[in-house]
Design a protein around this motif. Sequence first.
Motif, short mmCIF file in Angstrom:
data_model
loop_
_atom_site.label_atom_id
_atom_site.label_comp_id
_atom_site.label_asym_id
_atom_site.label_seq_id
_atom_site.Cartn_x
_atom_site.Cartn_y
_atom_site.Cartn_z
N PHE A 140 112.20 30.66 58.25
CA PHE A 140 111.59 29.33 58.19
C PHE A 140 110.08 29.39 58.46
N ALA B 204 106.92 28.80 55.85
CA ALA B 204 105.86 27.83 56.18
C ALA B 204 104.49 28.44 55.98
N ALA C 128 116.26 27.02 51.61
CA ALA C 128 114.81 26.84 51.67
C ALA C 128 114.10 27.93 50.88
N LEU D 299 108.73 22.92 56.73
CA LEU D 299 109.48 24.17 56.82
C LEU D 299 109.46 24.71 58.25
N CYS E 66 111.75 22.79 60.47
CA CYS E 66 113.17 23.09 60.27
C CYS E 66 113.63 24.30 61.08
#
Length: 364
Positions: free
Chosen positions: A65, A69, A211, A259, A262
């Motif tokens: 994650f 990002a 993702a 992101l 999350c």
Amino acid sequence: MTSLPRWLDIGVLPLVNLALALLAAAVVVALVGEDPLDVFAVLLQGAFGPGSLGYTLYYATNFVFTGLAAALAFQARLFNIGAEGQATLGGLGIALACLSLEAVLPGWLVALVAIAGAALFGAAWAVVPGWLQAYRGSHIVITTIMFNFLASGLMVWLLSGPMMRPGQGSPQTRLFDEAVRLPAVHDLVRALGFEAARSPLNLSFLFALIACAAVWVLIWRTKFGYALRAIGHSEEAARYAGIPVRRAVVAAMALSGALAGCMALNEVLGVQHKLVLNFSAGYGFTGIAVALMGRNHPLGILAAGLLFGALFQGGAELNFEFETITHELALVIQGLVILFSGALAYMFTPWLARLLLARSAAHA
């Protein structure tokens, strides 16, 4: 910077950096009197052996994650250092949704709102630095670092005051209702009739995989992704081509923050089941190295996230197996990989380029 063919840049260079990091780690291990081969064998067993794989994937979820990002912001040449604070605000979004709605809404609906809250709060914390960069010229590195400190201070105030569970002294909220928690993978596997070792791995790992696919589609299969990559190559050329650079920068930071936010799904909704202080634990900063090692590509970030997850889990095992290898020395081994994969990621690019050029000339 000297350019390399993509297969060499993505496939070979990270392996060279990893090999050199492990070689440097082997020297450190030898200096403290241990056999590097034995140490690395224990590290691999501790990361991928029976009962350990779930922990490795749990750590990897956080790194995927935060790596995504950082990578998404990198596409527009934005160095987002604020994933730590954005993940912290993502946890706050989860906690507010669960604590305020679990008594009036079904558990599955509260969980969906909490997931959305993590993304929205993370995005909101990144939008302000993005707007300051785009419309006021403030440097994104400075503002995102400042926002990390702001997020930390905000959480200290909330968890030691308004949101702290009554009757306790530790900075944390009360436990969320069991119906809103993300299910653990070992429980899902056992429900299907198979054996699985207990671990903190939960359904957020699946969200991390989704993702990865979503970021790939966004960056390489959409008009917006093309605009981000154009800005990353040349902001002036993108502006001349009619791309709304300022709006794209703000949008890129919002998605990057979402992101990062999350990441809190794994820690807050999947493992802790409450909001605790400092749950982000430096994952936001390590995600930068993950993105660099993965060459800002979702598939590379997934592989790099698994590597760093293995280092975290396997490094913890070293502390138990060897008296001379303390927790601090295990951190040194992890730090060497971060150093060679992050700060020195492109150190050998000119050398590989000259080697490739010499080989091409020899064939010619």
